[in-house]
Design a protein around this motif. Structure first.
Motif, PDB file in Angstrom:
ATOM      1  N   LEU A 238     -32.193  48.969 -31.905  1.00  0.00           N
ATOM      2  CA  LEU A 238     -32.177  50.296 -32.190  1.00  0.00           C
ATOM      3  C   LEU A 238     -30.676  50.870 -32.058  1.00  0.00           C
ATOM      4  CD1 LEU A 238     -35.238  51.460 -30.012  1.00  0.00           C
ATOM      5  CD2 LEU A 238     -34.852  51.083 -32.808  1.00  0.00           C
ATOM      6  N   ALA A 239     -29.855  50.187 -30.983  1.00  0.00           N
ATOM      7  CA  ALA A 239     -28.455  50.442 -30.842  1.00  0.00           C
ATOM      8  C   ALA A 239     -27.551  50.274 -32.256  1.00  0.00           C
ATOM      9  CB  ALA A 239     -27.915  49.786 -29.649  1.00  0.00           C
ATOM     10  N   TYR A 240     -27.862  49.008 -32.690  1.00  0.00           N
ATOM     11  CA  TYR A 240     -27.235  48.830 -33.961  1.00  0.00           C
ATOM     12  C   TYR A 240     -27.369  49.792 -35.313  1.00  0.00           C
ATOM     13  CZ  TYR A 240     -26.442  46.464 -38.450  1.00  0.00           C
ATOM     14  OH  TYR A 240     -26.029  46.069 -40.036  1.00  0.00           O
ATOM     15  N   VAL A 241     -28.532  50.284 -35.291  1.00  0.00           N
ATOM     16  CA  VAL A 241     -28.881  51.295 -36.214  1.00  0.00           C
ATOM     17  C   VAL A 241     -28.266  52.541 -35.897  1.00  0.00           C
ATOM     18  CG1 VAL A 241     -30.716  52.294 -37.576  1.00  0.00           C
ATOM     19  CG2 VAL A 241     -31.148  50.027 -37.145  1.00  0.00           C
ATOM     20  N   TRP A 242     -28.128  52.996 -34.533  1.00  0.00           N
ATOM     21  CA  TRP A 242     -27.498  53.924 -33.854  1.00  0.00           C
ATOM     22  C   TRP A 242     -25.970  54.020 -34.559  1.00  0.00           C
ATOM     23  CZ3 TRP A 242     -26.935  55.057 -27.940  1.00  0.00           C
ATOM     24  CH2 TRP A 242     -26.273  56.284 -27.971  1.00  0.00           C
ATOM     25  N   ILE A 243     -25.277  52.957 -34.359  1.00  0.00           N
ATOM     26  CA  ILE A 243     -24.015  52.732 -34.795  1.00  0.00           C
ATOM     27  C   ILE A 243     -23.899  52.798 -35.972  1.00  0.00           C
ATOM     28  CG2 ILE A 243     -22.003  51.150 -34.864  1.00  0.00           C
ATOM     29  CD1 ILE A 243     -23.043  49.780 -32.084  1.00  0.00           C
ATOM     30  N   ARG A 244     -24.688  52.354 -37.000  1.00  0.00           N
ATOM     31  CA  ARG A 244     -24.737  52.360 -38.441  1.00  0.00           C
ATOM     32  C   ARG A 244     -24.926  53.861 -39.005  1.00  0.00           C
ATOM     33  NH1 ARG A 244     -25.521  47.869 -41.696  1.00  0.00           N
ATOM     34  NH2 ARG A 244     -25.214  49.563 -43.316  1.00  0.00           N
ATOM     35  N   THR A 245     -25.825  54.551 -38.582  1.00  0.00           N
ATOM     36  CA  THR A 245     -26.175  55.826 -38.747  1.00  0.00           C
ATOM     37  C   THR A 245     -25.434  56.835 -38.182  1.00  0.00           C
ATOM     38  OG1 THR A 245     -27.955  55.858 -37.426  1.00  0.00           O
ATOM     39  CG2 THR A 245     -28.413  55.226 -39.472  1.00  0.00           C
ATOM     40  N   GLY A 246     -24.898  56.602 -36.909  1.00  0.00           N
ATOM     41  CA  GLY A 246     -23.938  57.727 -36.203  1.00  0.00           C
ATOM     42  C   GLY A 246     -25.084  58.469 -35.307  1.00  0.00           C
ATOM     43  N   ARG A 247     -26.395  58.020 -35.504  1.00  0.00           N
ATOM     44  CA  ARG A 247     -27.306  58.840 -34.460  1.00  0.00           C
ATOM     45  C   ARG A 247     -27.981  58.209 -33.723  1.00  0.00           C
ATOM     46  NH1 ARG A 247     -29.884  63.324 -38.299  1.00  0.00           N
ATOM     47  NH2 ARG A 247     -31.627  63.155 -36.828  1.00  0.00           N
ATOM     48  N   PRO A 248     -28.358  58.577 -32.357  1.00  0.00           N
ATOM     49  CA  PRO A 248     -28.995  57.928 -31.407  1.00  0.00           C
ATOM     50  C   PRO A 248     -30.455  57.579 -31.878  1.00  0.00           C
ATOM     51  CG  PRO A 248     -28.660  60.072 -30.834  1.00  0.00           C
ATOM     52  CD  PRO A 248     -27.900  59.895 -31.783  1.00  0.00           C
ATOM     53  N   ASP A 249     -31.160  58.417 -32.751  1.00  0.00           N
ATOM     54  CA  ASP A 249     -32.474  58.171 -33.387  1.00  0.00           C
ATOM     55  C   ASP A 249     -32.258  57.759 -34.623  1.00  0.00           C
ATOM     56  OD1 ASP A 249     -31.371  60.501 -34.601  1.00  0.00           O
ATOM     57  OD2 ASP A 249     -33.238  61.487 -34.555  1.00  0.00           O
ATOM     58  N   GLY A 250     -31.243  57.102 -35.016  1.00  0.00           N
ATOM     59  CA  GLY A 250     -31.176  56.579 -36.198  1.00  0.00           C
ATOM     60  C   GLY A 250     -32.319  55.822 -36.994  1.00  0.00           C
TER      61      GLY A 250
END
Length: 383
Positions: A238-250
């Motif tokens: 979930l943190a990886y997707v946060w980084i990729r999307t720029g959203r904590p709920d990415g």
């Protein structure tokens, strides 16, 4: 009498070859009933004049195989309405990672995906047998494995889907918890968290079991380590997707491309109402009945003396499965990891003679295979 998984005594594990040998009937029946189910898919595909390969590699399998071959190479695209486009990051990495490993030795992606699913399904059947055997005897263990393998959502087990990998990790995690092998339980839960988001139910079950061990002053530092290790896979992705999307709920935001979000069961209730009262497609009615049976079985498990980690995992898995806002036809597949629902049935069926089971279980495999094949070949829906 069934024994608690948090008992003061630790059962000495059987040597692996011995454990596998005792589980061979469950593995053999798993493979047999998957063959039956795939045979039903092949027959219905032939009747529909479509190759079954179209369904084996279609739907979610396309996404998993894309990740296995290309990684998460899609950019995040936002439409004019501010909603994200469909993106492969919604699909967790552990299953496609296993497929990618096999492609490195020259196996094409689709056969590699099917091999991973098949082997993981065998591991899951073996793990469920061990869980059930330790809980109420080998006959119950065998029936738990078989009932899981012929559940209404079991069509996913012979597709390039991740359900069999998740179930293998769940089963052996709970075996490790029962034997107080906390580091192993934490590591397997970490991998489950890299497999599907619904592994959050397993994280909760292992976490509670570890806390109980800590409060009872058992096993020293190991419950601490296992409990802290358990959520790292899920949180890490979930943190990886946060980084990729720029959203904590990415990750949850990307799910909007499929109109998927947690809605506390409103969509499921509406579909059940329509399926039972409105003249709609037959699959809606069948799926509504499957959901109602699952709810009844969940209530039955609460009235059955089950280990606490099983109850936590099973209840949360059912809640997650029934509280998403789209793809009603996939409810049976979402419920497939809730193996706890098979326990009350296994306890009852274990009292029946083999000649009766020899009729009931193959019939269940055929019906389950028909349901999954009908969704794909007639209704043209993802299972």
């Amino acid at each position: 009498m069934p024994q608690s998984t948090l008992d003061d005594t630790v059962e000495r594990p059987s040597p692996l070859p011995t454990a596998v040998r005792k589980a061979l009937p469950s593995i053999g029946l798993y493979l047999l009933f998957q063959l039956v189910s795939f045979g039903v898919l092949w027959l219905m595909s032939w009747k529909a004049d479509v190759s079954p390969g179209r369904f084996v590699e279609g739907f979610d399998a396309n996404w998993f195989l894309s990740v296995a071959q290309n990684g998460y190479d899609q950019p995040v695209v936002i439409g004019a309405d501010g909603a994200p486009g469909e993106n492969s990051m919604v699909f967790f990495p552990f299953y496609p990672g296993l497929v990618a490993i096999l492609t490195l030795v020259g196996i094409p992606a689709l056969p590699a995906g099917l091999v991973v699913s098949l082997l993981a399904g065998c591991a899951a059947a073996c793990g469920l047998f061990v869980l059930g055997r330790d809980f109420a005897g080998p006959r119950v263990g065998l029936l738990m494995a078989v009932l899981w393998s012929v559940g209404p959502g079991s069509a996913a087990l012979h597709l390039a889907y991740s359900e069999s990998v998740l179930m293998a990790l769940v089963a052996w995690t709970l075996v490790a918890v029962a034997r107080r092998q906390w580091l192993l339980a934490g590591a397997l839960t970490l991998l489950a968290g890299l497999t599907r988001a619904s592994a959050g139910a397993l994280v909760a079950a292992v976490g509670v079991a570890a806390l109980v061990a800590v409060f009872r002053r058992r096993d020293g530092w190991r419950p601490w380590a296992g409990g802290l290790l358990a959520p790292l896979g899920l949180l890490g992705y979930l943190a990886y997707v946060w980084i990729r999307t720029g959203r904590p709920d990415g990750w949850f935001w990307l799910q909007n491309a499929w109109q998927m979000h947690f809605d506390f069961g409103r969509f499921t209730l509406a579909q059940i109402g329509e399926g039972l009262t409105v003249d709609r497609a037959g699959w809606v009615t069948v799926t509504a009945l499957i959901v109602l049976v699952a709810v009844a079985l969940q209530l039955w498990t609460w009235a059955t003396r089950l280990p606490l980690p099983w109850q936590i995992y099973g209840t949360l898995t059912v809640v997650i499965a029934l509280c998403s806002s789209n793809y009603f036809q996939s409810r049976a597949r979402f419920l497939l990891p809730a193996f706890v629902l098979t326990v009350p049935l296994a306890l009852v069926l274990a009292k029946l003679p083999n000649r009766v089971l020899a009729v009931l279980l193959p019939a269940a495999a055929v019906l389950s295979g028909w349901y999954g094949a009908y969704l794909m070949t007639i209704a043209h829906l993802a299972p």
